[in-house]
Design an enzyme around this catalytic site. Structure first.
Site, PDB file in Angstrom:
ATOM      1  N   ASP A 137       0.809  -1.217   0.000  1.00 43.23           N
ATOM      2  CA  ASP A 137       0.000   0.000   0.000  1.00 43.23           C
ATOM      3  C   ASP A 137       0.843   1.268   0.000  1.00 43.23           C
ATOM      4  O   ASP A 137       1.994   1.277   0.426  1.00 43.23           O
ATOM      5  CB  ASP A 137      -0.886   0.034   1.251  1.00 43.23           C
ATOM      6  CG  ASP A 137      -2.082  -0.892   1.159  1.00 43.23           C
ATOM      7  OD1 ASP A 137      -2.141  -1.716   0.219  1.00 43.23           O
ATOM      8  OD2 ASP A 137      -2.955  -0.799   2.042  1.00 43.23           O
ATOM      9  N   HIS A 197       3.672  -2.340   3.124  1.00 44.09           N
ATOM     10  CA  HIS A 197       3.673  -0.971   2.605  1.00 44.09           C
ATOM     11  C   HIS A 197       4.991  -0.676   1.901  1.00 44.09           C
ATOM     12  O   HIS A 197       6.055  -1.063   2.380  1.00 44.09           O
ATOM     13  CB  HIS A 197       3.458   0.037   3.740  1.00 44.09           C
ATOM     14  CG  HIS A 197       2.147  -0.108   4.422  1.00 44.09           C
ATOM     15  ND1 HIS A 197       1.914  -1.076   5.391  1.00 44.09           N
ATOM     16  CD2 HIS A 197       0.973   0.559   4.272  1.00 44.09           C
ATOM     17  CE1 HIS A 197       0.659  -0.978   5.810  1.00 44.09           C
ATOM     18  NE2 HIS A 197       0.065  -0.001   5.157  1.00 44.09           N
TER      19      HIS A 197
END
Length: 278
Positions: free
Chosen positions: A99, A244
């Site tokens: 992400d 992430h």
């Protein structure tokens, strides 16, 4: 609000969202290689590791080169009440998701590691990051990764009006299509904070809502060893792993994936991506 000002809130919200997401039933989506379906079932339970040869994913995305057919309206989908949390399919399949990127300091290293092991993953990108790093999105397309919509500025959707949520999602889908070659078919709410408008608008734009099963907690920068343990301990058929590649110092994530990815492969897991809707 700048993204780096949101990370104190991220730590609280993601922890709550992860706990909420794992408490109920989980949606399942069929991974690449079969007819795409979605249904509900109990979340997977980690099991013993079985060693077997990993076959590389056959998924390859051929990006457009600049000239192609005009945009068509996305196929509207059924409006869900919960996001999809895991994948289905035969064998020991898992899915890796990243992400908040792309980010030039961390995303290339993650892509290098995925390429080394011939693994495809999902990247839920923020439009403002794509605008500054289009070449990284083009590389994702070239190397067969799936790109999803993670809004333009990474806001907390539950604090926005419907038209503001629409703008965040539409702008991001537009820049993804312009850079990646296709409109995204998947959406993930920032902080895992979903509301009715996000589900409805995503369905209108032809995007299924995707959450996660295992949170690496890399957003807390807990240490490389902790991130590795989270992935290896949570590994199980159907698991969707949250990591992430932007939004903070992701050097621990870069180091950790170099350790846990070969472990998953040696343990017989096939790292895959969702089937594409044509």
């Amino acid at each position: 609000m700048q993204k780096d000002q949101l990370f104190t809130r991220r730590r609280m919200l993601l922890a709550g969202a992860a706990a909420l997401g794992s408490a109920g039933t989980a949606g399942i989506v069929l991974a690449a290689g079969g007819e795409e379906t979605a249904r509900t079932a109990a979340a997977p339970v980690p099991g013993p590791q079985a060693r077997q040869a990993l076959k590389p994913s056959a998924f390859r995305l051929q990006p457009f080169t600049g000239y192609g057919p005009p945009r068509t309206a996305p196929r509207k989908l059924k409006v869900r009440k919960k996001p999809i949390l895991q994948i289905s399919g035969r064998g020991r399949r898992m899915m890796l998701t990243f992400d908040d990127g792309p980010n030039p300091d961390y995303t290339p290293h993650i892509l290098d590691t995925l390429a080394r092991y011939d693994v495809r993953a999902m990247f839920f990108v923020c439009g403002e990051c794509v605008a500054d790093n289009r070449e990284l999105l083009a590389r994702m397309a070239e190397e067969g990764h799936v790109v999803g919509n993670h809004t333009w500025t990474h806001p907390l959707l539950t604090t926005l009006r419907r038209k503001e949520i629409r703008s965040e999602m539409e702008r991001t889908s537009d820049i993804i299509e312009d850079t990646y070659g296709e409109r995204p078919q998947w959406f993930r709410a920032p902080y895992g904070a979903w509301n009715r408008a996000a589900f409805q608008l995503g369905a209108e734009m032809g995007m299924e809502p995707m959450a996660w099963t295992v949170d690496t907690t890399d957003w807390m920068e807990p240490g490389t060893g902790t991130i590795i343990d989270q992935v290896e301990d949570g590994a199980a058929p159907g698991v969707v792993v949250l990591s992430h590649d932007a939004g903070g110092d992701r050097s621990q994530t870069v180091r950790a994936i170099r350790e846990w990815l070969p472990y998953l492969i040696d343990s017989g897991y096939r790292l895959t991506v969702p089937a594409r809707r044509m």
